[in-house]
Design an enzyme around this catalytic site. Structure first.
Site, mmCIF file in Angstrom:
data_model
loop_
_atom_site.group_PDB
_atom_site.id
_atom_site.type_symbol
_atom_site.label_atom_id
_atom_site.label_comp_id
_atom_site.label_asym_id
_atom_site.label_seq_id
_atom_site.Cartn_x
_atom_site.Cartn_y
_atom_site.Cartn_z
ATOM 1 N N ASP A 83 17.954 -15.628 54.879
ATOM 2 C CA ASP A 83 16.923 -15.705 55.922
ATOM 3 C C ASP A 83 16.815 -17.132 56.476
ATOM 4 O OD1 ASP A 83 15.026 -14.380 57.439
ATOM 5 O OD2 ASP A 83 13.419 -14.516 55.968
ATOM 6 N N ALA A 129 5.570 -20.749 59.632
ATOM 7 C CA ALA A 129 6.749 -21.461 60.160
ATOM 8 C C ALA A 129 7.994 -20.943 59.440
ATOM 9 C CB ALA A 129 6.572 -22.960 59.953
ATOM 10 N N LYS A 131 2.048 -12.906 60.473
ATOM 11 C CA LYS A 131 3.201 -12.947 61.378
ATOM 12 C C LYS A 131 4.126 -14.089 60.967
ATOM 13 C CE LYS A 131 4.162 -15.206 65.059
ATOM 14 N NZ LYS A 131 5.594 -15.505 64.890
ATOM 15 N N PRO A 132 5.317 -13.769 60.493
ATOM 16 C CA PRO A 132 6.259 -14.846 60.181
ATOM 17 C C PRO A 132 6.855 -15.424 61.463
ATOM 18 C CG PRO A 132 7.089 -12.683 59.429
ATOM 19 C CD PRO A 132 5.865 -12.436 60.258
ATOM 20 N N PRO A 166 1.272 -28.945 68.376
ATOM 21 C CA PRO A 166 0.915 -28.236 69.625
ATOM 22 C C PRO A 166 0.482 -26.789 69.383
ATOM 23 C CG PRO A 166 2.977 -29.444 69.897
ATOM 24 C CD PRO A 166 2.613 -29.542 68.447
ATOM 25 N N THR A 167 1.176 -26.094 68.479
ATOM 26 C CA THR A 167 0.761 -24.719 68.173
ATOM 27 C C THR A 167 -0.596 -24.728 67.489
ATOM 28 O OG1 THR A 167 3.065 -24.091 67.939
ATOM 29 C CG2 THR A 167 1.462 -22.576 67.031
ATOM 30 N N GLU A 194 -2.056 -26.071 58.797
ATOM 31 C CA GLU A 194 -1.103 -26.912 58.069
ATOM 32 C C GLU A 194 -0.033 -27.314 59.071
ATOM 33 O OE1 GLU A 194 -1.544 -27.924 55.143
ATOM 34 O OE2 GLU A 194 -2.867 -26.482 54.173
ATOM 35 N N CYS A 216 7.474 -30.198 55.996
ATOM 36 C CA CYS A 216 6.415 -30.858 56.750
ATOM 37 C C CYS A 216 5.942 -32.150 56.089
ATOM 38 C CB CYS A 216 5.246 -29.911 56.900
ATOM 39 S SG CYS A 216 4.737 -29.226 55.315
#
Ligand code: NDP
Length: 483
Positions: A93, A150, A175-176, A230-231, A249, A283
């Site tokens: 994945d 993310a 939601k991935p 931004p998200t 996060e 991150c």
């Protein structure tokens, strides 16, 4: 190679398909080949997922907490029993080497389920004596919640949100990232197998518009996002409209400060962990490595030697220690930053190129002579690019470490313990390390300050972010009214 899941979504306790949604190919980043295909959630699928979450929540919250916890703990053990298969799934994945996914991703997911499964039965309020009358507090669930993830730790991200949410009696629609849809979907199946009733944890696929539809839905009481700044802003705005809670996060450009008295090999190891693990797509990475000038040359020599020994290769080969980036677009972005580093005068110590193999690889890269104003020192790259910056004094390095809009993480390497605590205490960051880097056990709260986010995940205190306090005043005698 194919890894086609039974269907794109897991909704109301079952795999669900709606081929009317946009087809999203799942690409194995190590080869560029398509290994699965999912469809973005249509409005009908979203409605089903949210309605199921709303319908399931009261009964889930009414269970004895120990029973909710048991479901989570059982899921943790199912994951452990299937560790090897799940590590392989995560590798396909994400492209991350199996040497990483065996120890980091699903194991962390199992830890979160076990930790919050155990905590579920301990969540309680307090009794407040008022001299005759008294009051009590309860920690009540929020209701329907939404998680948005993310692509760098897709399954861990889902579990770090779902485990505390469910332990507290909430339900969740997750939601991935559309780049890594498979892990969370598998987690939903495992939770159902472990006894989570239909609607307690659903997974829907899609891009940002699907995330936005969820974050803005009137039934939702909390949104937890892992993503970029931004998200984060967009999601926070959507949450604010409905007075929903939000945990964010977000990104970082974290400082890692190495003093001359540090154990230099440990510091090199910490800097490498904080820049090259998951090909730098972490991150909390310490991407601004501040090294005291007197040891800089020696630090760079040891770092270059160890970086040269990194094994770039097939992620499914157990000896590989470094895999590709998530996508072609991410590789182009990272290569753009490497070009900017060269153009702005940073000295390339090692790496900077693209290995001769299929997939989205970029070599582990180290720049020295980096200055604070360079683009590579200011912006989050989210790739294997380490910036080494020299410093002379403690006061100076603290000021420079703090000169960023981000505040996710920080690290200090020194043998002087008083200095370690003093320096880390003055760096504005949420998740910090002394003589270590990037370890994030589920027992410890994790989160950022400044533009890096709001609230935190993990640790006992995560319960505060997944419940709200309700107070009850209990009168014991007559009511003393002035009329
Ligand atoms: P993005 O911000 O692009 O996306 C994050 C998630 O939000 C994705 O699922 C995305 O969907 C979704 N999304 C995008 N737009 C919206 C919207 N308007 N409303 C609701 N949801 C939306 O981040 P990346 O996936 O590129 O991940 C990298 C970023 O995540 C980095 O900045 C990194 O630092 C940060 N990160 C932070 C962590 C932390 O714990 N602090 C941990 C890991 C990563 P889609 O991708 O399908 O468009």
């Amino acid at each position: 190679m194919t890894l086609q899941p039974p269907a794109s979504h897991f909704v109301a306790g079952a795999f669900r398909e709606d081929a009317a949604g946009e087809a999203i190919p799942v690409i194995y980043p190590a080869t560029g080949e398509e290994i699965a295909r999912v469809h973005a959630a249509t409005p009908a699928i979203l409605e089903e997922a949210l309605a199921a979450a709303a319908a399931a929540q009261p009964a889930w919250a009414a269970l004895r907490p120990v029973e909710r916890g048991r479901v989570l703990t059982r899921a943790a053990w199912l994951i452990r029993e299937r560790a090897e298969e799940l590590a392989r799934l995560e590798t396909l994945d994400t492209g991350k080497p199996i040497s990483e996914t065996r120890v980091a991703d699903w194991p962390s997911c199992a830890d979160a389920l076990e930790f919050f499964g155990g905590l579920a039965a301990t969540i309680s309020g307090e009794m407040i004596p008022l001299g005759g009358d008294w009051a009590y507090t309860m920690r009540v669930p929020l209701g329907v919640t939404v998680g948005i993830g993310a692509w760098n730790y897709p399954t861990q991200t889902a579990a770090w949100k779902a485990a505390p949410a469910l332990a507290c009696g909430n339900t969740m629609v997750f939601k991935p990232s559309e780049l890594t849809p498979l892990g969370a979907l598998r987690l939903a199946g495992i939770l159902a197998e472990a006894g989570a009733p239909p609607g307690v944890f659903s997974v829907v696929q899609g891009r940002g518009d699907v995330g936005a539809a969820l974050a803005g839905d009137a039934r939702v009481r909390k949104v937890a996002l892992t993503g970029s700044v931004p998200t984060g802003r967009k999601v926070y705005r959507l949450a604010a409209e409905g007075m929903r809670r939000a945990t964010l996060e977000l990104g970082g450009k974290s400082p890692l400060v190495i003093f001359a008295d540090a154990d230099l090999d440990a510091a090199v190891g910490g800097a490498m962990l904080g820049n090259f693990y998951s090909s730098g797509q972490v991150c909390s990475n310490g991407t601004r490595v501040f090294v005291e000038r007197s040891v800089e040359t020696e630090f760079l020599a040891r770092l270059a030697a160890r970086t040269a020994a990194i094994r770039i290769g097939d992620p499914l080969d157990e000896s590989t220690t470094f895999g590709p980036l998530i996508s072609e677009a991410q590789r182009e972005k990272v290569l753009g930053y490497i070009a900017a580093g060269r153009a702005e005068g940073a000295r390339l110590v090692i790496g900077g190129g693209v290995p001769q193999r299929p997939g989205f690889y970029v070599e582990p890269t180290v720049f020295a002579d980096v200055t604070d104003d360079m683009t590579i020192a200011r912006e989050e790259i989210f790739g294997p690019v380490m910036c080494v910056l020299a410093f002379d004094t403690e006061e100076e390095v603290i000021a420079r470490a703090n000169a960023t809009e981000f505040g996710l993480s920080a690290g200090v390497f020194t043998r002087d313990l008083a200095r370690a605590h003093r320096v880390i205490g003055r760096i504005a960051a949420g998740s910090c390390w002394i003589n270590s880097y990037n370890l994030t056990p589920v027992e410890v709260p994790f989160g950022g300050t400044k533009m890096s986010g709001l609230g935190h995940e993990n640790g006992r205190s995560a319960i505060e972010h997944w419940t709200e306090v309700k107070t009850v005043y209990v009168g014991q005698g007559g009511v003393d009214a002035p009329w």
